[in-house]
Design an enzyme around this catalytic site. Structure first.
Site, PDB file in Angstrom:
ATOM      1  N   GLU A 135       0.968  -1.400  -0.106  1.00 24.78           N
ATOM      2  CA  GLU A 135      -0.315   0.050  -0.046  1.00 24.78           C
ATOM      3  C   GLU A 135       1.109   1.116  -0.224  1.00 24.78           C
ATOM      4  O   GLU A 135       1.968   1.508   0.730  1.00 24.78           O
ATOM      5  CB  GLU A 135      -0.898   0.080   1.238  1.00 24.78           C
ATOM      6  N   GLY A 276       3.163   2.450  10.664  1.00 22.03           N
ATOM      7  CA  GLY A 276       3.180   1.820  12.210  1.00 22.03           C
ATOM      8  C   GLY A 276       2.930   0.074  11.736  1.00 22.03           C
ATOM      9  O   GLY A 276       3.358  -1.085  11.835  1.00 22.03           O
ATOM     10  N   MET A 278       0.485  -3.031   8.627  1.00 22.06           N
ATOM     11  CA  MET A 278       0.038  -2.935   7.536  1.00 22.06           C
ATOM     12  C   MET A 278      -0.378  -4.192   7.465  1.00 22.06           C
ATOM     13  O   MET A 278      -0.842  -5.069   7.895  1.00 22.06           O
ATOM     14  CB  MET A 278       0.963  -2.652   6.158  1.00 22.06           C
ATOM     15  N   GLU A 279      -1.988  -3.792   7.553  1.00 22.97           N
ATOM     16  CA  GLU A 279      -2.920  -4.404   7.816  1.00 22.97           C
ATOM     17  C   GLU A 279      -3.242  -6.346   6.017  1.00 22.97           C
ATOM     18  O   GLU A 279      -4.101  -5.929   6.107  1.00 22.97           O
ATOM     19  CB  GLU A 279      -4.305  -3.961   7.056  1.00 22.97           C
ATOM     20  N   ASN A 280      -2.578  -6.126   5.315  1.00 18.56           N
ATOM     21  CA  ASN A 280      -2.164  -7.730   4.804  1.00 18.56           C
ATOM     22  C   ASN A 280      -3.804  -8.416   4.593  1.00 18.56           C
ATOM     23  O   ASN A 280      -3.053  -8.984   5.770  1.00 18.56           O
ATOM     24  CB  ASN A 280      -1.375  -8.066   3.864  1.00 18.56           C
ATOM     25  N   HIS A 312      -6.284  -1.632  15.386  1.00 13.08           N
ATOM     26  CA  HIS A 312      -6.599  -1.187  14.605  1.00 13.08           C
ATOM     27  C   HIS A 312      -6.051  -2.191  12.648  1.00 13.08           C
ATOM     28  O   HIS A 312      -6.783  -1.751  12.181  1.00 13.08           O
ATOM     29  CB  HIS A 312      -5.682  -0.156  14.041  1.00 13.08           C
ATOM     30  N   GLU A 313      -5.599  -2.747  13.150  1.00  8.30           N
ATOM     31  CA  GLU A 313      -4.600  -3.718  11.992  1.00  8.30           C
ATOM     32  C   GLU A 313      -5.589  -4.676  11.671  1.00  8.30           C
ATOM     33  O   GLU A 313      -6.187  -5.567  10.625  1.00  8.30           O
ATOM     34  CB  GLU A 313      -3.085  -3.923  11.853  1.00  8.30           C
ATOM     35  N   HIS A 316      -8.800  -3.726  10.440  1.00 11.64           N
ATOM     36  CA  HIS A 316      -9.390  -3.484   8.846  1.00 11.64           C
ATOM     37  C   HIS A 316      -9.715  -4.916   7.693  1.00 11.64           C
ATOM     38  O   HIS A 316     -10.120  -4.585   6.621  1.00 11.64           O
ATOM     39  CB  HIS A 316      -8.052  -3.105   8.098  1.00 11.64           C
ATOM     40  N   GLU A 335      -9.553   4.106   6.535  1.00 10.89           N
ATOM     41  CA  GLU A 335      -8.841   4.317   7.644  1.00 10.89           C
ATOM     42  C   GLU A 335      -9.700   5.689   8.851  1.00 10.89           C
ATOM     43  O   GLU A 335      -9.633   5.342   9.729  1.00 10.89           O
ATOM     44  CB  GLU A 335      -7.455   5.459   6.754  1.00 10.89           C
TER      45      GLU A 335
HETATM   46  N1  B3K Z   1      -3.361   1.312   6.078  1.00  3.99           N
HETATM   47  C1  B3K Z   1      -1.394   1.211   5.769  1.00  3.99           C
HETATM   48  C2  B3K Z   1      -1.680   2.193   5.804  1.00  3.99           C
HETATM   49  C3  B3K Z   1       0.445   1.646   4.976  1.00  3.99           C
HETATM   50  C4  B3K Z   1       0.681   3.185   3.799  1.00  3.99           C
HETATM   51  C5  B3K Z   1       2.398   3.131   3.799  1.00  3.99           C
HETATM   52  N2  B3K Z   1       2.428   4.093   2.553  1.00  3.99           N
HETATM   53  C6  B3K Z   1      -1.668   1.144   7.835  1.00  3.99           C
HETATM   54  C7  B3K Z   1      -2.538   1.542   8.256  1.00  3.99           C
HETATM   55  O1  B3K Z   1      -3.894   2.091   8.466  1.00  3.99           O
HETATM   56  O2  B3K Z   1      -3.259   0.694   9.437  1.00  3.99           O
HETATM   57 ZN    ZN Z   2      -5.709   2.212   8.623  1.00  3.32          ZN
END
Ligand code: B3K
Ligand code: ZN
Length: 875
Positions: A135, A276, A278-280, A312-313, A316, A335
């Site tokens: 992302e 911080g 990433m929600e993969n 938070h993650e 998501h 977000e």
């Molecule tokens: N969705 C990620 C954001 C990463 C963006 C990198 N450019 C973190 C978050 O908001 O959960």
């Molecule tokens: Zn987020």
């Protein structure tokens, strides 16, 4: 046609990198081609990874436009379709493939160099492991792809690599196959059944240690949980994150009815990370900072940070993954909503009133200045050059406030009906902010027509209040006016819908009446209340029900009355913050007699110190002075050094006059044993604050007191609060404690980050020299974003040093931005905003800041990220 237009704009960007192309929200068009199925094969290596991608193509609609794949910093070794090579050409950030056929499988061969990738976007090496960050537009750095969030694909990923170097092989979804391969190699195949955009793709390979646990979902499905770190030592610090994960999974079921949807949930902590976490899908990748926490190495804020970011993650998974964004202009859809969800979760897990104050403090520190400066944008921006620049406090934190206002207007039950409708209706889709608003309107039964302006208008609404009393009729009239200053690209603004929780407080007894939500939706509006025999005191924007600034006629006595009687914790806090802000500003203006008198302020603080009903965290929150930046923001021409001096003087006054009170509470708090309970955390916070006031008050034994707490501490919060106070003192114990801290934690990157920050944040007279020396410290490196933030984030966050009249603070930041831009533009660009407020300072300071921006703009080959921020800041 619009699709082609987008390609043309990207072409401009490539030919003129100093003037990046602007992408407009109004130009959105669906992709010409979808890729419903993706099979990826990785032959892993740190210096070279071979990627083979099998993409199933699907033409979108009836057109004859060629297949255009987004690409960045990688080119195909070759492209085949049904066994035949295809020709392609590169054209401004895309490759155009001739002869691609709908329904065919396109095979693309690429080679990437993970250990050369310093941008930390795409596939990169960190600490001898391989990981990804896609992302927003990192996937195109791995293979050419329809790399936009409205292209949803089902992924199968096969990874193969050396068993010793990469014993753990992870990707999204679930493991379907694994085994030995040629030589010393092994392989694993992961399949993710949920269609997802490429920004949620992830791969991790390395020598990792797992902390495993499990969770049973509301419908009884088992989920294997694992948190992976680089060592046994780190793994022992993942307990808090694991608890947070399980708490989040349960909370989302109970509060939003959302169940987890895979049999596996993996988290990997990496030390080099731009953000911080990433929600993969099924494989969250985290900055170690938001995973590792134990008593010895993490302070209470770190523990809360871990809990909040893990939540938070995880949240998501529904707000972001199951329902994703149609395009990046809709970023706040996932977000803002997810921040609102994590804030609500943390409020439920901890003290809700304290959490609310913390969230407002963050909003005011990070978002209000953004809204009032050259980078102001609505939560749903209309245009961007580089989307990475829009992961902002506006999109995230103001976005959350806007969702919160909808929840307030709807009430909890109706809001839940709205979110249920949203999730049900858009599950599996790439949605828009408008889709969300419509679902809330229909589910909750609200009319949000005018409310939608919060999505399109930038800036913080300013509210003025006037309360009048008519003794004859016993009527009180509250007149409210709202205004919104012009922001870049928006000169005319319309009145917003502003829900203001309000109550009237009797001026004698402190009794509350007429508690209500007043909805201000015109430029000016009056509300009347009857049944009064005397003029009450107004309590407004209770709980910070709207992200606005309220200006009421200055009335120290009324504010002091609210501090004593208001039963809304936020309103009480706000009243005291206003009193203190006015007091500091009056001192700066040489007009202290217009603000609260010393004796009254001391009496108020004394009463709060003695109030047995207050929880300690709230007491500490109330007794903490507004930040220098917050006070400076209230000035027409910002005077950071004068505000610093006045605020320090006030700390000294309160420290001296109430020395006995601070010492008594300090002793009381020092006897509370370590625990992670709210009460124990509150006690540590209060203890640190009392120590800071004793130091500010010039207590004879100040340095010794700090040193003793530092030396005896059995936890990082106490150790750090003592060291932080000591770091500002010119005393031999300062050096002794800093060296002891360094020696104890050498090798622990996250704690050494604290060592850098504390020195750079101090009020020590030689702070500038300390920072200059720290830049050259062997542990300082530009290649680790946490370390850069630890030193330079602290410099930019220490106004008295950053704004030093010599201009040295600006120069140091500028040097760093220029150096970092060459390797990690995304992180470099995030340091531009502190320089961007130049117009708010006097000519000399503003001129120095402007010159710093000009120096950055003049750099050859400056990145798109930094160029956008600099060009906009220069105006
Ligand atoms: N969705 C990620 C954001 C990463 C963006 C990198 N450019 C973190 C978050 O908001 O959960
Ligand atoms: Zn987020």
């Amino acid at each position: 046609m619009a699709d082609i237009r987008q390609q043309d704009m990207t072409a401009d960007a490539a030919t003129n990198p100093q003037q990046p192309a602007v992408i407009y929200r109004k130009d959105y068009a669906p992709p010409g081609w979808y890729i419903p199925k993706v099979a990826l094969e990785f032959m892993l290596g740190l210096s070279e990874t071979k990627v083979t991608a099998h993409l199933t193509l699907q033409r979108n609609g009836d057109h004859d436009r060629p297949l255009a794949l987004d690409v960045d910093n990688v080119l195909p070794d070759s492209i085949m379709q049904n066994g035949q090579p295809l020709t392609w050409r590169e054209e401004g950030g895309q490759i155009i493939v001739d002869g691609a056929a709908s329904g065919a499988v396109l095979t693309i061969y690429c080679t990437v160099q993970p250990d050369q990738n310093t941008t930390l976007m795409g596939l990169y090496a960190s600490n001898a492991m391989l990981c990804t960050q896609c992302e927003a537009e990192g996937f195109r750095r791995i293979i050419p792809f329809v790399d936009r969030p409205d292209n949803l694909s089902v992924y199968t990923v096969r990874m193969q690599g050396d068993k010793a170097a990469f014993p753990v092989l992870l990707s999204n979804g679930e493991l379907t196959e694994s085994g030995d391969a040629d030589g010393d190699q092994h392989y694993a195949v992961w399949h993710d059944p949920w269609p997802k955009p490429s920004y949620l793709f992830a791969l991790v390979a390395g020598d990792l240690v797992a902390n495993r646990d499990s969770f049973t979902t509301m419908s009884g499905k088992p989920v294997d949980l694992a948190i992976y770190t680089r060592s046994e030592e780190d793994s022992a610090r993942t307990g808090h994150a694991m608890k947070a994960l399980k708490d989040s999974m349960r909370w989302d079921e109970q509060v939003y009815g959302r169940e987890y949807d895979l049999g596996v949930f993996n988290i990997v902590a990496v030390s080099d990370f731009n953000m911080g976490a990433m929600e993969n899908k099924g494989l969250n990748v985290f900055n170690t900072r938001y995973i590792l926490a134990d008593q010895d190495t993490a302070n209470d804020g770190d523990f809360d940070g871990v809990e909040g970011v893990v939540a938070h993650e995880y949240f998501h998974n529904w707000s972001g993954n199951r329902v994703t964004c149609r395009d990046w202009f809709q970023l706040s859809l996932k977000e803002g909503f997810t921040v609102f969800r994590d804030q609500s979760f943390s409020a439920d897990m901890n003290s809700a009133p304290v959490k609310r104050i913390e969230d407002v403090r963050i909003l005011r520190a990070a978002q209000f200045p953004e809204d009032a400066g050259p980078l102001a944008h609505p939560i749903r921006p209309d245009s961007y050059m580089e989307i990475s620049n829009f992961y902002t406090a506006t999109v995230y934190n103001k976005g959350a406030e806007i969702i919160r206002m909808m929840a307030t207007l709807a009430g909890p039950d109706n809001f839940r009906k709205g979110t249920d409708l949203y999730f049900d209706r858009h599950d599996g889709e790439a949605a828009t902010c408008e889709d969300f608003v419509v679902a809330i309107e229909q589910g909750a039964g609200l009319d949000l027509s005018q409310f939608r302006l919060w999505y399109s208008q930038a800036g913080t609404p300013q509210i003025t209040t006037n309360l009048s009393f008519d003794a004859d009729s016993g009527t009180v009239t509250l007149t409210l006016k709202q205004s919104l200053a012009p922001t870049p690209g928006q000169t005319e603004k319309k009145p917003m819908v502003i829900p203001l929780k309000t109550a009237l407080i009797d001026a004698d007894s402190g009794t509350k009446s007429h508690e209500d939500i007043l909805v201000l939706d015109q430029a000016e509006q009056s509300f009347t209340f009857t049944g009064f025999t005397a003029k009450p005191v107004l309590s407004i924007n209770r709980g910070f029900s709207a992200p606005v600034t309220v200006h009421s006629p200055s009335d120290p006595a009324a504010l002091a009355h609210l501090v004593r009687h208001d039963d809304d914790s936020f309103a009480r806090y706000e009243a005291l913050q206003k009193l203190l802000t006015e007091r500091i500003l009056a001192d700066v203006a040489g007009a202290s007699d217009t603000a609260i008198a010393d004796a009254d302020l001391v009496a108020l603080f004394g009463a709060l110190l003695a109030d047995e009903r207050l929880e300690e965290a709230m007491r500490a929150e109330l007794l903490t002075l507004p930040s220098e930046n917050f006070v400076t923001e209230q000035q027409a021409v910002m005077q950071p050094l004068k505000v610093h001096a006045a605020r320090q003087a006030l700390r000294t006054l309160l420290g001296q006059t109430l020395a006995d009170g601070w010492r008594a509470i300090y002793k009381r708090m020092a006897s509370v044993p370590f625990a992670l309970s709210g009460a124990a955390k509150g006690a540590r916070r209060m203890k640190g604050l009392a120590l800071a006031y004793l130091v500010a008050g010039g207590a004879d034994d100040a340095a010794q007191l700090c040193y003793d707490q530092f030396a005896a501490a059995d936890n990082m919060t106490d150790r750090q609060s003592a060291l932080m106070s000591l770091a500002s003192l010119d005393d031999p114990l300062r050096e002794k404690a800093l060296s002891a801290f360094y020696d104890r934690y050498q090798g622990n990157a996250l704690v050494i980050d604290k060592w850098f920050s504390m020195q750079a944040l101090s009020t020590h007279p030689d702070c500038m020299a300390h920072i200059t020396a720290l830049r050259g410290h062997p542990d300082f490196t530009l290649s680790n974003p946490n370390r850069v933030r630890a030193l330079y984030g602290a410099l930019a966050g220490n106004p008295a040093v950053f704004h030093d009249p010599s201009g040295q603070g600006y120069a140091m930041l500028t040097d760093m931005i220029i150096a970092l831009d060459a390797t990690n533009p995304q992180t470099a660009a995030r340091f531009i905003p502190p320089l961007g407020r130049w117009q708010r300072y006097d000519d000399k300071r503003g001129g120095q800041m402007r010159a710093a921006l000009e120096r950055i703009r003049a750099v050859d080959g400056l990145s798109k990220d930094t160029t956008e921020q600099v060009v906009k800041s220069l105006g």
